[in-house]
Design a protein around this motif. Sequence first.
Motif, short mmCIF file in Angstrom:
data_model
loop_
_atom_site.label_atom_id
_atom_site.label_comp_id
_atom_site.label_asym_id
_atom_site.label_seq_id
_atom_site.Cartn_x
_atom_site.Cartn_y
_atom_site.Cartn_z
N ASP A 191 52.84 -24.54 13.87
CA ASP A 191 51.77 -24.41 12.88
C ASP A 191 51.28 -22.97 12.85
N PHE A 192 51.14 -22.42 11.64
CA PHE A 192 50.50 -21.12 11.43
C PHE A 192 49.23 -21.33 10.61
N ARG A 193 48.17 -20.63 10.98
CA ARG A 193 46.93 -20.65 10.20
C ARG A 193 46.52 -19.21 9.89
N PRO A 194 46.81 -18.72 8.68
CA PRO A 194 46.46 -17.34 8.34
C PRO A 194 44.95 -17.11 8.38
N GLY A 195 44.56 -15.96 8.94
CA GLY A 195 43.15 -15.63 9.07
C GLY A 195 42.36 -15.70 7.78
N PRO A 196 42.87 -15.15 6.65
CA PRO A 196 42.10 -15.22 5.40
C PRO A 196 41.84 -16.64 4.92
N LEU A 197 42.73 -17.58 5.26
CA LEU A 197 42.48 -18.97 4.90
C LEU A 197 41.50 -19.61 5.87
#
Length: 231
Positions: free
Chosen positions: A76-82
């Motif tokens: 899982d990746f969670r981009p900082g801007p999101l």
Amino acid sequence: MTNSSAFRWILSLGCMTLLGACNAEQPLPQCTIGRGEHAVRYTLVRGTGACATKRAEKIGAQIFRTPGSGLPPTLDFRPGPLAANEGKDTANPINAAGDFTTEYPSEKELCVVPSMSEARQRVPQTDGTTTDIRYEFSNVRVQGSAAIPGTQWIADLTYTENDCTAQYVAVGMFPALKCERTVNGQIERDPAICQQPRAGLSIDPAFPTTCDESTNLCVLRGDPPSLILQP
């Protein structure tokens, strides 16, 4: 947008240590990734406009595996801007997810995720408009050697911001740390901080780093596997 930690997880990772890399003669660990925030450096491949200006940012990462199943884990990746806008768009996924092809690294000491689901958020702006942000990661290659157990990776990224789309090569390093210090109440950029031991998590001193001027993030120099040659 306000700053927000991409992931608020307990940071722990097998043989990751504060002082150096693991013994390279150890057996290859299972495919994994540093659990927490990674500093990601972007190199533009194609695109123009507002979507083509990304330099570096934090991306939260973790894996999910079923113990004893022998099945490859899910990344899982969670981009900082999101993550900074979490809760504003519950109709779309804030995380990108994809399965590794194997449970253990390949002969080339790589753990590969061929494709990931799209991470997307439609973020309301103060002027009444909405910004539609999308991340599509593919060809993710996580380093799986005992010396670099999930702490360096490279991937292709298609990034979309409204009607603007750009392609990047993304290079990630764990953990994500800032190359800045506070002096007399002012924040000053200091690249030397990237290589300094600190309480809690430190960047492996064997990793060559540089201080990104646009974000003051310590990012990896070169493409994985990237290590400082020892004399």
